[in-house]
Design a protein around this motif. Sequence first.
Motif, mmCIF file in Angstrom:
data_model
loop_
_atom_site.group_PDB
_atom_site.id
_atom_site.type_symbol
_atom_site.label_atom_id
_atom_site.label_comp_id
_atom_site.label_asym_id
_atom_site.label_seq_id
_atom_site.Cartn_x
_atom_site.Cartn_y
_atom_site.Cartn_z
ATOM 1 N N TRP A 22 1.567 -1.399 -0.089
ATOM 2 C CA TRP A 22 0.406 0.995 -0.093
ATOM 3 C C TRP A 22 1.175 1.562 0.227
ATOM 4 C CZ3 TRP A 22 -4.367 -0.048 -1.319
ATOM 5 C CH2 TRP A 22 -5.612 -1.187 -1.080
ATOM 6 N N GLY A 23 1.909 1.724 -0.287
ATOM 7 C CA GLY A 23 2.768 2.118 -0.563
ATOM 8 C C GLY A 23 2.910 3.046 1.525
ATOM 9 N N ASN A 24 2.503 4.338 1.484
ATOM 10 C CA ASN A 24 2.761 4.745 3.180
ATOM 11 C C ASN A 24 1.565 3.994 3.675
ATOM 12 O OD1 ASN A 24 3.594 5.579 5.257
ATOM 13 N ND2 ASN A 24 3.435 7.266 4.490
ATOM 14 N N HIS A 25 1.727 2.965 4.576
ATOM 15 C CA HIS A 25 0.520 3.133 5.515
ATOM 16 C C HIS A 25 -0.088 3.839 6.409
ATOM 17 C CE1 HIS A 25 1.008 -2.124 4.770
ATOM 18 N NE2 HIS A 25 1.434 -1.032 4.000
ATOM 19 N N THR A 26 1.121 4.700 6.769
ATOM 20 C CA THR A 26 0.860 5.414 7.702
ATOM 21 C C THR A 26 -0.545 6.838 7.728
ATOM 22 O OG1 THR A 26 3.553 5.498 8.730
ATOM 23 C CG2 THR A 26 1.890 7.628 9.487
ATOM 24 N N PRO A 27 -0.316 7.873 6.723
ATOM 25 C CA PRO A 27 -1.673 8.035 6.725
ATOM 26 C C PRO A 27 -2.812 7.346 6.300
ATOM 27 C CG PRO A 27 0.088 8.925 4.571
ATOM 28 C CD PRO A 27 0.355 7.644 5.856
ATOM 29 N N LYS A 145 11.949 6.922 -4.780
ATOM 30 C CA LYS A 145 11.345 8.147 -6.251
ATOM 31 C C LYS A 145 10.009 8.387 -5.231
ATOM 32 C CE LYS A 145 15.115 7.826 -9.836
ATOM 33 N NZ LYS A 145 14.481 8.117 -10.673
ATOM 34 N N GLY A 146 9.775 10.647 -4.421
ATOM 35 C CA GLY A 146 8.651 10.461 -4.059
ATOM 36 C C GLY A 146 8.208 9.802 -3.124
ATOM 37 N N ALA A 147 8.797 9.405 -1.891
ATOM 38 C CA ALA A 147 8.444 8.879 -0.859
ATOM 39 C C ALA A 147 7.758 9.681 0.007
ATOM 40 C CB ALA A 147 9.891 8.504 0.248
ATOM 41 N N THR A 148 6.623 9.764 0.521
ATOM 42 C CA THR A 148 5.693 10.584 1.359
ATOM 43 C C THR A 148 6.350 10.927 2.873
ATOM 44 O OG1 THR A 148 3.936 9.269 1.472
ATOM 45 C CG2 THR A 148 4.293 10.754 -0.388
ATOM 46 N N GLN A 149 7.373 10.426 3.232
ATOM 47 C CA GLN A 149 7.621 9.890 4.890
ATOM 48 C C GLN A 149 7.885 11.724 5.423
ATOM 49 O OE1 GLN A 149 8.305 7.128 2.820
ATOM 50 N NE2 GLN A 149 6.742 5.674 3.457
ATOM 51 N N ARG A 150 7.265 11.390 6.459
ATOM 52 C CA ARG A 150 7.711 12.756 7.009
ATOM 53 C C ARG A 150 8.354 12.358 8.361
ATOM 54 N NH1 ARG A 150 5.257 17.820 6.546
ATOM 55 N NH2 ARG A 150 3.599 16.521 7.162
ATOM 56 N N PHE A 151 9.706 12.487 9.290
ATOM 57 C CA PHE A 151 9.722 11.833 10.417
ATOM 58 C C PHE A 151 10.003 12.606 11.810
ATOM 59 C CE2 PHE A 151 10.883 7.698 7.469
ATOM 60 C CZ PHE A 151 9.578 7.411 7.913
ATOM 61 N N VAL A 152 10.159 12.758 12.792
ATOM 62 C CA VAL A 152 10.411 13.480 13.758
ATOM 63 C C VAL A 152 10.750 12.544 14.613
ATOM 64 C CG1 VAL A 152 10.096 15.012 15.851
ATOM 65 C CG2 VAL A 152 8.272 15.229 13.247
ATOM 66 N N ALA A 153 12.191 13.253 15.596
ATOM 67 C CA ALA A 153 12.850 12.236 16.459
ATOM 68 C C ALA A 153 12.485 12.493 17.994
ATOM 69 C CB ALA A 153 14.403 12.801 16.403
ATOM 70 N N LEU A 154 11.766 11.071 18.722
ATOM 71 C CA LEU A 154 11.250 11.670 20.002
ATOM 72 C C LEU A 154 12.480 11.124 20.501
ATOM 73 C CD1 LEU A 154 8.028 8.731 19.574
ATOM 74 C CD2 LEU A 154 8.187 11.581 19.992
ATOM 75 N N GLN A 155 12.170 12.261 22.305
ATOM 76 C CA GLN A 155 13.475 12.170 22.988
ATOM 77 C C GLN A 155 13.013 10.901 24.228
ATOM 78 O OE1 GLN A 155 16.131 13.305 22.573
ATOM 79 N NE2 GLN A 155 15.368 14.044 20.419
ATOM 80 N N GLN A 324 -3.691 5.400 -5.153
ATOM 81 C CA GLN A 324 -4.327 5.548 -3.650
ATOM 82 C C GLN A 324 -2.847 5.975 -2.722
ATOM 83 O OE1 GLN A 324 -2.096 2.761 -1.693
ATOM 84 N NE2 GLN A 324 -2.479 4.634 0.230
ATOM 85 N N THR A 325 -2.150 6.472 -2.735
ATOM 86 C CA THR A 325 -1.015 7.465 -2.327
ATOM 87 C C THR A 325 -1.132 8.179 -2.701
ATOM 88 O OG1 THR A 325 0.372 5.915 -2.149
ATOM 89 C CG2 THR A 325 1.247 7.805 -1.936
ATOM 90 N N ASN A 326 -1.337 8.872 -3.950
ATOM 91 C CA ASN A 326 -1.632 10.297 -5.052
ATOM 92 C C ASN A 326 -2.830 11.051 -3.833
ATOM 93 O OD1 ASN A 326 0.761 10.271 -5.820
ATOM 94 N ND2 ASN A 326 -0.069 10.320 -7.581
ATOM 95 N N TRP A 327 -4.241 10.542 -3.969
ATOM 96 C CA TRP A 327 -5.186 10.663 -3.648
ATOM 97 C C TRP A 327 -5.202 10.553 -1.128
ATOM 98 C CZ3 TRP A 327 -9.581 12.280 -6.080
ATOM 99 C CH2 TRP A 327 -10.153 12.434 -5.053
ATOM 100 N N ILE A 328 -4.816 9.522 -1.040
ATOM 101 C CA ILE A 328 -4.877 10.353 -0.355
ATOM 102 C C ILE A 328 -3.520 11.130 0.652
ATOM 103 C CG2 ILE A 328 -3.756 9.256 2.635
ATOM 104 C CD1 ILE A 328 -6.622 7.948 0.929
ATOM 105 N N GLY A 404 4.236 10.001 -13.834
ATOM 106 C CA GLY A 404 3.507 10.277 -12.903
ATOM 107 C C GLY A 404 2.807 11.068 -12.676
ATOM 108 N N PRO A 405 2.968 12.422 -12.570
ATOM 109 C CA PRO A 405 2.133 13.744 -13.732
ATOM 110 C C PRO A 405 0.952 13.266 -14.974
ATOM 111 C CG PRO A 405 3.550 14.946 -13.837
ATOM 112 C CD PRO A 405 4.540 13.195 -12.892
#
Length: 449
Positions: A22-27, A145-155, A324-328, A404-405
């Motif tokens: 499914w590509g990126n599951h998180t969203p 290419k085109g990865a959509t993840q954005r990560f933030v570190a936790l302390q 699916q990924t682009n739409w979400i 892709g476009p």
Amino acid sequence: MRPLSLLCALFALLLPTLAQAWGNHTPMCYRAFERMPEVAGAAAVKAEPLDDFLRDQEAAIARELDAQEASAREQLKGHAPRPDTLRFVADTKRSDADRHAAFLRALRLSPHTRLALYVQVDPREPEVPGQAIDMNQVSAVTPSKGATQRFVALQPGEAVAPLAVLASACDEPDYGHDLNLFDDNPGSPSNPPYGFGKQPFGNPAVAIGSQAPFHMGFFHQGAIFNTLAPSFARTFTELRVRQYGGLAVLAWRTGHAYWGWRFAGLALHHVEDLTQPYHASAAPGATLGHMMWVNLKAQLGAPADRQGLVVLQSNRHFVLERFQTNWIIENARQRRDGPLEAALRDTGQDGRYPAWGSDYVREVVAAEAFAAGPATDAAVVVGAPAKFVTDPNFDFAANEATLGPELARGMQVQRDALQARLAELLRHFGAHSRNTLRGLLKQVGIAGR
């Protein structure tokens, strides 16, 4: 050439391209769980390094992993027994690093598995709330290419919402947990081996292909297929769900709530992968007879039809995933809802499935996705521009970055049939994700539906 060899020749080519579902599951998991009371109403938890959990609960973890292995040997069809030399044995005198490595070996995960402290930011958040980190700090896999993840570190000790922990972990098994674990993979662990034997299908020389047997489940191909190609029944999705799910329950019970939600998300990933028809069926757009025929022709010197089948199945999977990924992602960034978001949140069908149990992944999730395969494949053919899904001479994966476009523009005109089909699949994705979580939470006394 024997029928088995014919099938293996086809899938050695096909399956490495389909290792991700499914590509990126998180969203999608943010949407599926954001209105579920057990998640949305849960108190914030404190981020905790894995080594703290392992050190505090070493003996309990050892008992849990032994119990998991015993039940897997008894209940899981095609299970590859864990070598006794990989048992997690409590040893309070060893270093955190040695304990950590022993834990990964006992689970039979890649030694390069990160399990860092992080969250993946909901794409609905316009700003990254915290210290952004690169994907290589979270994942052992080079981002596509085109990865959509954005990560933030936790302390350590930082308060974080269970929704963020759960949704982030739902994508994590694609970050290299299951790469090169078979004896014939170039980068396989050695001394001792992991006990999975030779890779049952796919090309063992292609790293991403070695992930496939842990993220696919061909449980419903039928007796003829299973007789001709018994190795395709050797998949380890159910094992991963049991491992991660059991650890989630243990973590919740022992006061390590962060790792309860984290391990739960890891388990959900493997359930969610099997809601994807291209992961529950060897080739949703082709009959067994057709697969055998094109392979026979290839062995007789006419490989064009076999290569065409490989390309078309791959293209249709990629187009479905990309749509699916682009739409979400686009809807999330615009903070708007549509049919796919509504489907992910829809709890109306959750109760029509059997209660969560040991055979839920195989007999409910995978069976439903397998049955949906032909209709899904047909919807992709109808709903996407013909160039991308019916031309066996066009390789979408090789041209995705530049085309892709064009795909997005074509979908604007032809998307309705595909969108309706995809909404139904994501309704299954949301329902099975919630039902799995309810099953785990019930074991620690948190009421389900």
